[in-house]
Design an enzyme around this catalytic site. Sequence first.
Site, mmCIF file in Angstrom:
data_model
loop_
_atom_site.group_PDB
_atom_site.id
_atom_site.type_symbol
_atom_site.label_atom_id
_atom_site.label_comp_id
_atom_site.label_asym_id
_atom_site.label_seq_id
_atom_site.Cartn_x
_atom_site.Cartn_y
_atom_site.Cartn_z
ATOM 1 N N ASP A 183 -8.640 5.753 12.366
ATOM 2 C CA ASP A 183 -8.481 7.020 11.515
ATOM 3 C C ASP A 183 -9.815 7.052 10.391
ATOM 4 O OD1 ASP A 183 -7.715 4.744 9.877
ATOM 5 O OD2 ASP A 183 -5.702 5.658 9.830
ATOM 6 N N ASN A 213 5.657 4.739 4.728
ATOM 7 C CA ASN A 213 6.230 5.890 5.154
ATOM 8 C C ASN A 213 6.440 5.829 6.654
ATOM 9 O OD1 ASN A 213 3.817 6.793 5.948
ATOM 10 N ND2 ASN A 213 3.966 8.638 4.928
ATOM 11 N N HIS A 237 4.336 5.578 8.818
ATOM 12 C CA HIS A 237 3.029 6.144 9.726
ATOM 13 C C HIS A 237 2.414 4.991 10.481
ATOM 14 C CE1 HIS A 237 -0.199 5.993 6.061
ATOM 15 N NE2 HIS A 237 -0.126 4.789 6.729
HETATM 16 P P1 PGA Z 1 -1.543 -1.647 4.131
HETATM 17 O O1 PGA Z 1 -1.632 -0.080 4.930
HETATM 18 O O2 PGA Z 1 -1.976 -2.532 5.426
HETATM 19 O O3 PGA Z 1 -2.752 -1.562 3.202
HETATM 20 O O4 PGA Z 1 -0.196 -1.781 3.621
HETATM 21 C C1 PGA Z 1 -0.860 0.107 6.109
HETATM 22 C C2 PGA Z 1 -0.766 1.572 6.370
HETATM 23 O O5 PGA Z 1 -0.790 2.309 5.486
HETATM 24 O O6 PGA Z 1 -1.061 2.027 7.400
#
Ligand code: PGA
Length: 229
Positions: A69, A128, A130
């Site tokens: 992304d 959330n 995602h």
């Molecule tokens: P994080 O993010 O590894 O910083 O918890 C995961 C994400 O938001 O996909």
Amino acid sequence: MNLTLQILNDAQAVAGCAADLIAAQVQEKPDSRLLVATGQTPMATYEELARRAESGAVDFSRAWAVQLDEYSGLAEGDPRSLKGWMERSFVVPLGVGNVLPLTEPAAYDRELAALGGIDLAILGLGPNGHLGFNEPPSPPDAPTRAVQLTPESLASNRAYWPGQAVPTGAVTAGMSTILAAQRVLLLVTGEHKRDILQRALHGPETPLLPASFLRRTALTVIADRAAWC
Ligand code: PGA
């Protein structure tokens, strides 16, 4: 469901176990296409892989780092670029030979299809639910596309860029791309991910929790105890 679950004592143990799995993938198939998440969760895994690559235990020179992304609208060289983060944390320290960047969705999908798709997707779990920036709601056939970030993702991404604005738009590899991966590795650490992980694995499959669709894949979840019990 084709699920392998590993619950380990702490984030360091998660990193070691995840590094074993990724290294084995690249040893078995040196030109593996790896879908590479940024975010905090996989950083310890990448550091462990970098140590192994430096010692000669594993060779990433023929592997592909496929970007998961990217924020929209950043100028070239903006320090918030997720491509830059992927290069600093994964491509350079591991000596990965090939990179497929994500800038324009149609070109990315075309090039990825020509390469033969993803062998192993390395993913974190959004607070959330995602995956990449497939924000809720994202159906399983959601294509690679431009998206707007939800307030939850803006809030969690703020931790990455202290004192700077988080871009509100992004492009993400589609759910369809992620779910077509030969294998998926989901890394989950910390108590704050406990509830979303349980819902992703045991709740209904729903676009409102994109990670719930991972149960359709050959999925390995490696989590620490804090994220599990
Ligand atoms: P994080 O993010 O590894 O910083 O918890 C995961 C994400 O938001 O996909």
